[in-house]
Design an enzyme around this catalytic site. Structure first.
Site, mmCIF file in Angstrom:
data_model
loop_
_atom_site.group_PDB
_atom_site.id
_atom_site.type_symbol
_atom_site.label_atom_id
_atom_site.label_comp_id
_atom_site.label_asym_id
_atom_site.label_seq_id
_atom_site.Cartn_x
_atom_site.Cartn_y
_atom_site.Cartn_z
ATOM 1 N N LEU A 119 0.812 -1.209 0.000
ATOM 2 C CA LEU A 119 0.000 0.000 0.000
ATOM 3 C C LEU A 119 0.850 1.265 0.000
ATOM 4 O O LEU A 119 0.555 2.226 -0.714
ATOM 5 C CB LEU A 119 -0.929 0.003 1.219
ATOM 6 N N ASP A 129 11.606 3.039 3.783
ATOM 7 C CA ASP A 129 11.436 1.633 4.137
ATOM 8 C C ASP A 129 12.702 1.182 4.861
ATOM 9 O O ASP A 129 13.731 1.876 4.810
ATOM 10 C CB ASP A 129 11.218 0.778 2.880
ATOM 11 N N ASN A 174 2.388 5.256 7.109
ATOM 12 C CA ASN A 174 1.941 3.936 6.659
ATOM 13 C C ASN A 174 2.766 2.784 7.225
ATOM 14 O O ASN A 174 2.312 1.636 7.213
ATOM 15 C CB ASN A 174 2.006 3.899 5.131
ATOM 16 N N TYR A 182 -1.675 -5.033 17.344
ATOM 17 C CA TYR A 182 -2.012 -4.281 16.137
ATOM 18 C C TYR A 182 -3.318 -3.511 16.298
ATOM 19 O O TYR A 182 -3.402 -2.322 15.958
ATOM 20 C CB TYR A 182 -2.100 -5.265 14.965
ATOM 21 N N LYS A 214 -3.708 0.540 16.174
ATOM 22 C CA LYS A 214 -4.528 1.175 15.149
ATOM 23 C C LYS A 214 -5.693 1.956 15.751
ATOM 24 O O LYS A 214 -6.109 2.983 15.200
ATOM 25 C CB LYS A 214 -5.036 0.130 14.160
ATOM 26 N N THR A 252 -3.405 -7.663 -0.220
ATOM 27 C CA THR A 252 -1.986 -7.626 0.091
ATOM 28 C C THR A 252 -1.554 -9.021 0.536
ATOM 29 O O THR A 252 -2.363 -9.948 0.611
ATOM 30 C CB THR A 252 -1.706 -6.627 1.225
#
Length: 303
Positions: free
Chosen positions: A17, A36, A89, A155, A159, A189
Site C-alpha cells: 500500500l 522503508d 503507513n 495491532y 490502530k 496484500t
C-alpha cells in the site's frame, strides 16, 4: 487531481500500500520521500517513480524513534525545500493470541505503528507550523483498530490509538491550517491473502488478470492497493481543506465514513447505581442491544 509543488513523506512505502500511495502522489505531481527498512525496496520504488517522470528520494530507516522522524522531515526539506503532507503507513505484524503474545511481540508492533506515527507526526507538525502554510497529516489505521481482531491485541490497540490521535491532532493543529485524518484501507496484500475466504480469489485474480469479483469489491470492500490511492490523493490535496478529524474507509468499490465512539444507550438512577440495580435493569435497559465486536467473517457467495 493535481499536487504540483507539494512535498510528501510516505513511511513504509517500499512496497504494498505504501508504494502505491507514493507512486500515485508522484503521478499527481508531488515530490515524494520514500521510506522503508529495505534499501532494495526503497531503490526500486524511487526508480519506478522517476522512470515514470516523477520526483522522489529515498530514506532507509526504521520508523519508531525520533531520530528517524527527524531524518524523514529533514530529507523533505533538504531535497525539496518544504513539507506539505505526511502519510504514516509503516507497520509490522506479530500476530498471536493474548496468552501467547510476548512482551517483544507487543512492544515491536506498538513501537512501529503507534510510536512511529506519533514521532513522525510530531516532527511534521513542527515543520508545518514553522512554514505557516498549513499541511496534511494522513494516518493509516485499520478495521482491526475500529472493531478488534482475533490474534491482534498489539495491532488492534495501535490502530485504535492512531484513530484517536487523528481526532486529537485535528483539534490541536486546526489553527495552523493542518488537517489530520485516519484512513482505514482494505486491499489485496500479502496479509489479506492469508484469509481463507480471500486468498484463493486474490491469487486467481492475480494469475488471470481478471478483476476481483463484485462480492469482494462491494460487499467486503476489498480491492487492489491502487483502489486506495484516490482517497489518499484527495486528502493530500487542497480540495480536502475542510476535512479533518475523520476516520475514512476505502477499499474496492467502497468508500465509507466511520462513526466515532459515542454513547449508544443511557439510563439514570437517582443517587447513583448499585451493582444490584445495574444487574436488575441491564438486559432490558442499557444492555438490551449490546454492540458487536470483531471484524465480521467474509462471506463468499454460494455456488
Amino acid at each position: 487531481m493535481e499536487l504540483d509543488g507539494k512535498v510528501v513523506v510516505v513511511t513504509g512505502s517500499g512496497r504494498g500500500l505504501g508504494r502505491a500511495y507514493a507512486e500515485a502522489l508522484a503521478a499527481a505531481g508531488a515530490s515524494v520521500v520514500v521510506n522503508d527498512v529495505d534499501r532494495d525496496a526503497v531503490d526500486a520504488a524511487v526508480g519506478a517513480i522517476t522512470a515514470a517522470g516523477g520526483t522522489a528520494t529515498g530514506v532507509v530507516a526504521a520508523v519508531g524513534g525520533t531520530e528517524t522522524a527527524d531524518e524523514l522531515v529533514g530529507a523533505a526539506v533538504r531535497e525539496f525545500g518544504r513539507l506539505d503532507v505526511l502519510i504514516t503507513n509503516a507497520g509490522i505484524l506479530r500476530d498471536r493470541v493474548l496468552w501467547k503474545m510476548t512482551d517483544e511481540d507487543f512492544d515491536d508492533v506498538v513501537r512501529v505503528h503507534l510510536r512511529g506515527t506519533f514521532t513522525c507526526a510530531r516532527a511534521a507538525a513542527a515543520r508545518m507550523r514553522e512554514q505557516g502554510t498549513g499541511g496534511r497529516i494522513i494516518l493509516i489505521s485499520s478495521p482491526a483498530g475500529q472493531r478488534g481482531n482475533f490474534g491482534q491485541t498489539n495491532y488492534a490497540a495501535a490502530k485504535a490509538g492512531i484513530a484517536a490521535m487523528a481526532r486529537t491532532w485535528a483539534m490541536e493543529l486546526a489553527r495552523a491550517g493542518v488537517t489530520v485524518n485516519a484512513v482505514v484501507p482494505v486491499a489485496a496484500t500479502e496479509m489479506t491473502k492469508t484469509i481463507p475466504a480471500f486468498g484463493p480469489v486474490i491469487e486467481e485474480s492475480e494469475r488471470t488478470g481478471e478483476p476481483l469479483p463484485d462480492w469482494l469489491r462491494k460487499d467486503e470492500g476489498l480491492g487492489t492497493v491502487e483502489d486506495v490511492t484516490g482517497l489518499i490523493t484527495f486528502l493530500a490535496s487542497d480540495a480536502s481543506k475542510d476535512v479533518t478529524g475523520q476516520a475514512i474507509g476505502i477499499g474496492g468499490d467502497r468508500l465509507a465514513l466511520w462513526a466515532h465512539p459515542k454513547e449508544k444507550a443511557v439510563a439514570f438512577a437517582d443517587g447513583g447505581w448499585t451493582a444490584e440495580a445495574i444487574a436488575g435493569q441491564w438486559s432490558a435497559g442499557v444492555g438490551a442491544e449490546p454492540e458487536t465486536y470483531g471484524i465480521p467473517a467474509p462471506k463468499a457467495p454460494e455456488g
